[in-house]
Design a protein around this motif. Sequence first.
Motif, short mmCIF file in Angstrom:
data_model
loop_
_atom_site.label_atom_id
_atom_site.label_comp_id
_atom_site.label_asym_id
_atom_site.label_seq_id
_atom_site.Cartn_x
_atom_site.Cartn_y
_atom_site.Cartn_z
N LEU A 9 0.82 -1.20 0.00
CA LEU A 9 0.00 0.00 0.00
C LEU A 9 0.86 1.25 0.00
CD1 LEU A 9 -2.61 -1.09 2.66
CD2 LEU A 9 -2.87 -1.08 0.21
N THR A 58 2.09 3.69 -3.68
CA THR A 58 1.28 4.90 -3.82
C THR A 58 2.17 6.11 -3.69
OG1 THR A 58 0.85 5.12 -1.47
CG2 THR A 58 -0.62 3.74 -2.73
N LYS A 92 -12.16 4.55 -13.24
CA LYS A 92 -11.11 3.56 -13.13
C LYS A 92 -9.79 4.28 -12.94
CE LYS A 92 -10.99 -1.02 -14.66
NZ LYS A 92 -11.44 -1.31 -13.30
N GLY A 93 -9.50 4.55 -11.71
CA GLY A 93 -8.23 5.23 -11.43
C GLY A 93 -7.09 4.26 -11.50
N ARG A 94 -5.96 4.71 -11.02
CA ARG A 94 -4.81 3.81 -11.09
C ARG A 94 -5.02 2.60 -10.19
NH1 ARG A 94 -2.76 4.38 -6.16
NH2 ARG A 94 -3.76 6.24 -5.34
N SER A 95 -4.52 1.49 -10.63
CA SER A 95 -4.49 0.32 -9.75
C SER A 95 -3.09 0.23 -9.18
CB SER A 95 -4.77 -0.95 -10.53
OG SER A 95 -6.14 -1.23 -10.58
N LEU A 96 -3.00 -0.15 -7.96
CA LEU A 96 -1.69 -0.34 -7.38
C LEU A 96 -1.02 -1.50 -8.13
CD1 LEU A 96 -2.44 0.01 -3.61
CD2 LEU A 96 -1.24 1.61 -5.06
N PHE A 126 0.09 -5.26 -6.73
CA PHE A 126 -0.60 -5.60 -5.49
C PHE A 126 -1.09 -7.04 -5.59
CE2 PHE A 126 -2.65 -4.46 -1.59
CZ PHE A 126 -3.68 -5.38 -1.48
N HIS A 151 -3.44 -9.08 -5.43
CA HIS A 151 -4.89 -9.20 -5.26
C HIS A 151 -5.32 -10.62 -4.94
CE1 HIS A 151 -5.01 -5.36 -7.62
NE2 HIS A 151 -5.87 -5.10 -6.67
N LEU A 177 -5.09 -11.06 -1.34
CA LEU A 177 -6.18 -10.37 -0.67
C LEU A 177 -7.47 -11.16 -0.82
CD1 LEU A 177 -7.25 -7.92 0.84
CD2 LEU A 177 -7.56 -6.77 -1.35
N HIS A 225 -8.41 -10.67 -10.25
CA HIS A 225 -8.44 -10.85 -8.80
C HIS A 225 -8.96 -9.62 -8.08
CE1 HIS A 225 -5.48 -14.13 -9.60
NE2 HIS A 225 -6.25 -14.70 -8.75
N TYR A 257 -9.36 1.59 -1.74
CA TYR A 257 -8.07 2.27 -1.77
C TYR A 257 -7.11 1.54 -2.69
CZ TYR A 257 -3.64 4.15 -0.15
OH TYR A 257 -2.40 4.73 -0.09
N VAL A 258 -7.12 0.22 -2.60
CA VAL A 258 -6.20 -0.58 -3.39
C VAL A 258 -6.54 -0.52 -4.87
CG1 VAL A 258 -5.56 -2.95 -3.87
CG2 VAL A 258 -5.58 -2.13 -1.54
N ASP A 259 -7.82 -0.63 -5.17
CA ASP A 259 -8.20 -0.77 -6.57
C ASP A 259 -8.40 0.54 -7.29
OD1 ASP A 259 -10.21 -3.81 -6.46
OD2 ASP A 259 -8.06 -3.44 -6.55
N PHE A 260 -8.93 1.49 -6.59
CA PHE A 260 -9.25 2.74 -7.28
C PHE A 260 -8.39 3.86 -6.76
CE2 PHE A 260 -12.57 0.60 -9.21
CZ PHE A 260 -13.40 0.01 -8.30
N VAL A 310 -9.26 6.49 -6.02
CA VAL A 310 -9.69 7.77 -6.59
C VAL A 310 -10.37 8.58 -5.52
CG1 VAL A 310 -11.20 8.85 -8.28
CG2 VAL A 310 -9.97 6.77 -8.86
#
Lengths: 500, 500
Positions: free
Chosen positions: A135, A139, A156-160, A163, A165, A168, B165, B214-217, B219
């Motif tokens: 995290l 970022t 659809k903002g940035r994806s880490l 990560f 997934h 998770l 995922h 937080y992780v995915d977006f 935004v």
Amino acid sequence: MSAPIPVLAGDEAGNGLPKESTGPDKPVQEGAVPTTSSLSSKVWSLFLVGTSFALIFNAEYDPLLACIGFSVLAYVITSVSIPILGPDFVRVGFAGRDLGKKHRPLIPETMGAVCAVVYLTTMFFFIPFLFYKFLVTETSGGGNRDQVLDTSTLHKGRSLRMFPHSKLAEFLAALLSLFSMLVLGVADDLFDIRWRNKLLLPAIAVLPLILVYYIDFGVTLVAVPPFLWKMLNPGVESSLPPIVDVGMFYYIYMLAMAIFCPNSINILAGINGLEAGQSLIIAIFLLFNDALYIMPGRILGLHPPPPATEAHLLSTYFVLPLIAVTAALLKYNWYPARVFVGDTYCYFAGMVFAQVGILGHFSKTLLLFLIPQIINFIYSAPQLFKIVDCPRHRLPKLNTETGLLEPSRVYFESPPRGLDLFLLTALGKVKLLNLERDPDTRVIRSSSNFTLINLVLTWTGPLREDKLAVVMLGIQIGCCTVGLIARHTLAPAIFGRDNL
Amino acid sequence: MSAHIPVLTGDGAGNGLLKASTEIEKPLQQGVVPTTSSIASKVWNVFLVGLSFALIFNSEYDPLLACIGFSVLAYVITAVSIPILGPDFVRVGFSGRDLGKKHRPLIPETMGAVCAVVYLVTMFFFIPFLFYKFLVTETSGSGNREHVLDTSTLHKGRSLRMFPHSKLAEFLAALLSLFSMLVLGVADDLFDIRWRNKLLLPAIAVLPLILVYYVDFGVTLVAVPPFIWKICNPSMVSSVPPIVDLGMFYYLYMLAMAIFCPNSINILAGINGLEAGQSLIIAIFLLFNDALYIIPGRILGLHPPHPATEAHLLSTYFVLPLIAVTIALLKYNWYPARVFVGDTYCYFAGMVFAQVGILGHFSKTLLLFLIPQIVNFIYSAPQLFKIVDCPRHRLPKLNVETGLLEPSRVYFGVPPKGVQLLLLTTLGKVKLLDLERDPDSRTIRSSSNFTVINLVLTWTGPLREDKLAVLLLGIQAGCCAVGLIARHTIAPAIFGRDNL
């Protein structure tokens, strides 16, 4: 309080000894669970909370230390909450009579729900710490402001990047199955669901986990001992690894694990502290086993850690908080019990075990730790499946004069015949049952009930409840120890390798 | 049954009207919830089940059709289960008295728990269908057998490449928060938690979802109307998009949504069918809104679909089953109610709404649909925050002679002064309160209670309970319709664009 409290009827697999059927009761003794704590215990709790925060916010952002910290916190919260919530539980009807005591006190039940809720809430807060390094390092604050933003970017903002997934998703699926078991357990303690339905429900609870397993691992290969392999495949070259793809059956096996673990803990029950105690021991041994995999990696500083290490770290994250909340529960559930744990606790702990076994790929090792439960289940089977008469309650009887527990018996009105008779005589001969025969006709009049608890009592003679609990837990420790040693000595010998 | 049934006390925001305090009750009337169904309804149910299977196993493997199928199935299961489980619920204490009826019948409560469990189990089975194309097209059978397999491969088998995922993690996190709300809701219906604690718990329930967000977006950008933007940034070049990064506050906003939605539905309550009815209407309008985004994409056959389409598809997957179980619940909850829905239902439905708003990025639209709830909350605030006296119960009173409901009133022992007086007189002037003044001294003796339900009654005069419910639901439908139209006409005018 003057309100009558309906006492839920239970079968003998419930907690405490047989509960009475619904009927009006005398007012509950409010003092059954102490609600005030001494100054020293307050100081101790405060110290533990401080320790937990130090561990959670450790300088290396190590999830394992954070998990230990959260577990300590969970311990404190649980042990503080149980006495506070006790009277509320009784008020709403979660109460049972401890028939192992002469005066049969009414005490709060289903306290496992408190453990489960604290456990799950703790896990909610732990998740960010588990993924902290993903995290934080990925970022860099804010989104891209220089580009012209259209609405599609807003959605659809940035994806880490990078990560995990899948990890998770595994974690969330595991928590989902635990929540389902909590709901199931509470429903069972409330409504007293029939055991036919009880068997099916853990299978539904574990569905998300099975799906995640399919997606992430999809491994349905099972190692078999080389000699078995050679027997099954006589013409095959010996350089092929001795592995069998069981396909669909692996999933059925996982479902069976999920059904078996909670229920097996639930039937080896009935003595103060037995359910929580056996779970604590199993959890501790799971931790020992996990440590064997984790310690070398951490000491040697391997990066990336061997895959088995990851699986066992995940297992630790689930087992540590269970140890914590169980230890807190045992404070109040040990003889003489001030609270009962409820079927809720057995299901919850059993599901934690089942899923660490599934996610960690060590369910065979888990089964080694569950040997007393397996033995009790097999031994109980004749009565559970009605081959032999099964009385309403099979828990040990209290001898009110001596204050000791004695084995409970099943009485045969008509002399047993056929398979019944065969089973009884065979087991009686090898001292696995205590038979009472008519002195003249030698016909079997009664037998000790087919549970491990009764069996131990027939060997030891009448015992006080806590001593009996200690004996049962000693058996559990012994079996777990043998299991752990066997796993890392005999098993490698048989299979040709250990994955340590 | 002769067992005594403790009847849970409740506050005025509870379901049904006032619940009686804990007392010994006469044996309940078993026949309140019909347990047999006619041949016609059985045939209808079988037909629906058949239809659902046809939809679930549709030939295009379309998740949306499968979701519709599962929803139909959920409807049937809920509609069948509620009457069956009714007596069990009463037996364990989940019951309440409907004080809106002269004879004050005792009926089962917390039936929302049945809805929630059916909903969640349905979702468990739906997940594989949602990801079907990823599960099937990427799997080509077992793993590699030619390689020499060492144990590390056993632990980390193949991952399905390209499996989304993150989408799975979103879905699981959403289900997790719904499970938490179910547990919270049942705990509230059981123990009657104080509202101060009730406010906090949805925030904990939604934590996994916030993390996933937080992780995915990540935004945290919010569109602002261009004119506000120009006011705040007079010197900014006008080509910069009018977007503000709220950062942390966006997460606080999401937490606030999660706390607000469940509670706001819970306080606009008390009339048979109102809680479930308002949720049904909101859900249907959410579906309309989603359809606006989904249908063009499906008709035009866009691949990949517009990002907003994906978000609204996800919303549909959560809203459709809610509509289904709510309709089933309303069958038994509509006037005259045979079951109560419990706080459980309000929390559960509210959380479904909150999270589709969060995951779908349309929480402002959701708030437009919740305008009656918002208005009721603001209108109630003076009494909730004790600026004006708040009586124990604020629900409409039953006039036993006429059989109609009349507004309930708060009586002032001491003539109101200061802020209280100002508030009362102002609202009284604009007909937002019905004040009763002393004819001589003109001091205010009593006022109608500050809830939308009472307010409507002061405008319409006494009404029968079902007519009042229809009126309130009509207001809900009207506000939602206006909200939907405004969202897609006025809002684009203000913001400069619509994301349709």
